[in-house]
Structure formats: C-alpha cells, structure tokens
Write a protein that holds these residues in place. Structure first.
Motif, PDB file in Angstrom:
ATOM      1  N   LEU A  65     -34.239  -8.673 -70.092  1.00 40.71           N
ATOM      2  CA  LEU A  65     -35.033  -7.471 -69.725  1.00 40.71           C
ATOM      3  C   LEU A  65     -36.204  -7.790 -68.964  1.00 40.71           C
ATOM      4  O   LEU A  65     -36.732  -7.019 -68.189  1.00 40.71           O
ATOM      5  CB  LEU A  65     -35.158  -6.847 -71.313  1.00 40.71           C
ATOM      6  CG  LEU A  65     -33.890  -6.455 -71.854  1.00 40.71           C
ATOM      7  CD1 LEU A  65     -34.441  -5.770 -73.187  1.00 40.71           C
ATOM      8  CD2 LEU A  65     -33.063  -5.444 -70.984  1.00 40.71           C
ATOM      9  N   ALA A  66     -37.032  -8.631 -69.502  1.00 38.23           N
ATOM     10  CA  ALA A  66     -38.157  -8.991 -68.685  1.00 38.23           C
ATOM     11  C   ALA A  66     -37.921  -9.268 -67.410  1.00 38.23           C
ATOM     12  O   ALA A  66     -38.549  -8.818 -66.334  1.00 38.23           O
ATOM     13  CB  ALA A  66     -39.143 -10.282 -69.300  1.00 38.23           C
ATOM     14  N   ALA A  67     -36.866 -10.080 -66.861  1.00 40.10           N
ATOM     15  CA  ALA A  67     -36.576 -10.613 -65.703  1.00 40.10           C
ATOM     16  C   ALA A  67     -35.955  -9.295 -64.909  1.00 40.10           C
ATOM     17  O   ALA A  67     -36.235  -9.266 -63.772  1.00 40.10           O
ATOM     18  CB  ALA A  67     -35.557 -11.858 -65.611  1.00 40.10           C
ATOM     19  N   VAL A  73     -39.464  -4.202 -60.049  1.00 37.93           N
ATOM     20  CA  VAL A  73     -40.813  -3.985 -59.413  1.00 37.93           C
ATOM     21  C   VAL A  73     -40.908  -4.620 -58.103  1.00 37.93           C
ATOM     22  O   VAL A  73     -41.188  -4.155 -56.983  1.00 37.93           O
ATOM     23  CB  VAL A  73     -41.922  -4.912 -60.393  1.00 37.93           C
ATOM     24  CG1 VAL A  73     -43.262  -4.821 -59.578  1.00 37.93           C
ATOM     25  CG2 VAL A  73     -41.980  -3.691 -61.701  1.00 37.93           C
ATOM     26  N   ALA A  74     -40.254  -5.835 -57.955  1.00 35.43           N
ATOM     27  CA  ALA A  74     -40.149  -6.641 -56.934  1.00 35.43           C
ATOM     28  C   ALA A  74     -39.273  -5.676 -55.814  1.00 35.43           C
ATOM     29  O   ALA A  74     -39.518  -5.739 -54.627  1.00 35.43           O
ATOM     30  CB  ALA A  74     -39.573  -7.962 -56.973  1.00 35.43           C
ATOM     31  N   SER A  75     -38.436  -5.182 -56.035  1.00 32.06           N
ATOM     32  CA  SER A  75     -37.327  -4.491 -55.256  1.00 32.06           C
ATOM     33  C   SER A  75     -38.087  -3.210 -54.737  1.00 32.06           C
ATOM     34  O   SER A  75     -37.660  -2.785 -53.726  1.00 32.06           O
ATOM     35  CB  SER A  75     -35.956  -4.238 -55.966  1.00 32.06           C
ATOM     36  OG  SER A  75     -36.114  -3.268 -57.048  1.00 32.06           O
ATOM     37  N   ILE A  76     -38.832  -2.607 -55.574  1.00 32.68           N
ATOM     38  CA  ILE A  76     -39.546  -1.360 -55.107  1.00 32.68           C
ATOM     39  C   ILE A  76     -40.639  -1.519 -54.183  1.00 32.68           C
ATOM     40  O   ILE A  76     -40.749  -1.027 -53.113  1.00 32.68           O
ATOM     41  CB  ILE A  76     -40.246  -0.550 -56.394  1.00 32.68           C
ATOM     42  CG1 ILE A  76     -38.941  -0.051 -57.125  1.00 32.68           C
ATOM     43  CG2 ILE A  76     -40.966   0.393 -55.966  1.00 32.68           C
ATOM     44  CD1 ILE A  76     -39.314   0.489 -58.611  1.00 32.68           C
ATOM     45  N   LYS A  77     -41.382  -2.899 -54.465  1.00 30.10           N
ATOM     46  CA  LYS A  77     -42.684  -3.072 -53.581  1.00 30.10           C
ATOM     47  C   LYS A  77     -42.201  -4.060 -52.345  1.00 30.10           C
ATOM     48  O   LYS A  77     -42.974  -4.054 -51.305  1.00 30.10           O
ATOM     49  CB  LYS A  77     -43.541  -3.993 -54.488  1.00 30.10           C
ATOM     50  CG  LYS A  77     -44.063  -3.334 -55.698  1.00 30.10           C
ATOM     51  CD  LYS A  77     -45.124  -2.310 -55.265  1.00 30.10           C
ATOM     52  CE  LYS A  77     -45.604  -1.535 -56.480  1.00 30.10           C
ATOM     53  NZ  LYS A  77     -46.383  -0.362 -56.240  1.00 30.10           N
ATOM     54  N   LEU A  78     -41.146  -4.895 -52.325  1.00 30.62           N
ATOM     55  CA  LEU A  78     -40.928  -5.812 -51.296  1.00 30.62           C
ATOM     56  C   LEU A  78     -39.645  -5.372 -50.475  1.00 30.62           C
ATOM     57  O   LEU A  78     -38.891  -4.639 -51.033  1.00 30.62           O
ATOM     58  CB  LEU A  78     -40.797  -7.158 -52.190  1.00 30.62           C
ATOM     59  CG  LEU A  78     -42.129  -7.707 -52.730  1.00 30.62           C
ATOM     60  CD1 LEU A  78     -42.040  -9.014 -53.323  1.00 30.62           C
ATOM     61  CD2 LEU A  78     -43.315  -7.861 -51.574  1.00 30.62           C
ATOM     62  N   ILE A  84     -34.934 -10.619 -53.795  1.00 32.17           N
ATOM     63  CA  ILE A  84     -33.855 -11.546 -54.361  1.00 32.17           C
ATOM     64  C   ILE A  84     -34.583 -13.112 -54.873  1.00 32.17           C
ATOM     65  O   ILE A  84     -34.291 -13.377 -56.022  1.00 32.17           O
ATOM     66  CB  ILE A  84     -32.889 -11.684 -53.345  1.00 32.17           C
ATOM     67  CG1 ILE A  84     -32.002 -10.431 -53.127  1.00 32.17           C
ATOM     68  CG2 ILE A  84     -31.820 -12.860 -53.961  1.00 32.17           C
ATOM     69  CD1 ILE A  84     -30.992 -10.295 -52.057  1.00 32.17           C
ATOM     70  N   VAL A  85     -35.550 -13.439 -53.989  1.00 29.66           N
ATOM     71  CA  VAL A  85     -36.117 -14.791 -54.504  1.00 29.66           C
ATOM     72  C   VAL A  85     -36.910 -14.618 -55.510  1.00 29.66           C
ATOM     73  O   VAL A  85     -36.889 -15.815 -56.566  1.00 29.66           O
ATOM     74  CB  VAL A  85     -36.789 -15.194 -53.107  1.00 29.66           C
ATOM     75  CG1 VAL A  85     -37.799 -16.493 -53.741  1.00 29.66           C
ATOM     76  CG2 VAL A  85     -35.824 -15.664 -51.863  1.00 29.66           C
ATOM     77  N   ILE A  86     -37.758 -13.620 -55.834  1.00 26.72           N
ATOM     78  CA  ILE A  86     -38.388 -13.495 -56.929  1.00 26.72           C
ATOM     79  C   ILE A  86     -37.540 -13.292 -58.070  1.00 26.72           C
ATOM     80  O   ILE A  86     -37.994 -13.663 -59.083  1.00 26.72           O
ATOM     81  CB  ILE A  86     -39.567 -12.048 -56.618  1.00 26.72           C
ATOM     82  CG1 ILE A  86     -40.665 -12.629 -55.845  1.00 26.72           C
ATOM     83  CG2 ILE A  86     -40.206 -11.685 -57.872  1.00 26.72           C
ATOM     84  CD1 ILE A  86     -41.458 -11.525 -55.181  1.00 26.72           C
TER      85      ILE A  86
END
Length: 98
Positions: A65-67, A73-78, A84-86
């Motif tokens: 769940l944390a991942a 968040v990464a998919s919204i911001k980047l 994907i890498v993050i």
C-alpha cells in the motif's frame, strides 16, 4: 552458474516481445489510422501498467500500500517513464527494508 533453461526462457521472451512489435508494425505500416484508433493505441501502455498495478489496490500488506501510494503520487506529478522507475524502486526498497 546460470541455468540453461533460464537463459533460453529469457531469450524466447525477448523474441516474442520483439515479434509482436514487428508484426504490429508490418500490419499497420501502409494504413492510415483514424483519430479514434490512434487514441486507443496511445492508451495501451497505460492500460497494461494499470493491469499490473490493479491487484495491489486490494492488498492488505502495508508495504504494498505504501508503494502504491508513492506510485500514485509519482504518476500524478511526473511523466510516464520517471513514474515507472520511481514505482519500481520504491517497491523494491520498501520490500527490502520491511
């Protein structure tokens, strides 16, 4: 020592992946794509990613769940590739340490 079956399996998986790309190119190279089909084909990578991530939405494991939260968040911001890498790195690190 690396098992021969393991190497053959990876080589065959690479070959099949490459073959699907070549067949798609050969099938569509002389065709004019409609705008609707173009939008559908552009959405395919995201659909594949969602099909891989979707089972983790039903997980009760806090690490998963944390991942998943970091991935969202990464998919919204980047953009697509950094997200994907993050997401892969965060899942690997969280599983390693927890």
């Amino acid at each position: 020592m690396i098992d021969t079956a393991f190497v053959i399996t990876i080589a065959l998986m690479c070959g099949v992946t490459y073959l699907t790309r070549i067949v798609g190119y050969l099938a569509l190279r002389n065709r004019t794509l409609s705008p609707r089909l173009r939008v559908i084909l552009e959405a395919v990578p995201g659909c594949v990613l969602i099909s891989v991530i979707a089972p983790y939405f039903a997980s009760t494991d806090p690490v998963d769940l944390a991942a998943l939260g970091i991935t969202l968040v990464a998919s919204i911001k980047l953009r697509f590739l950094p997200a994907i890498v993050i997401s892969i790195a965060s899942a690997a690190l969280l599983r390693q340490f927890f």
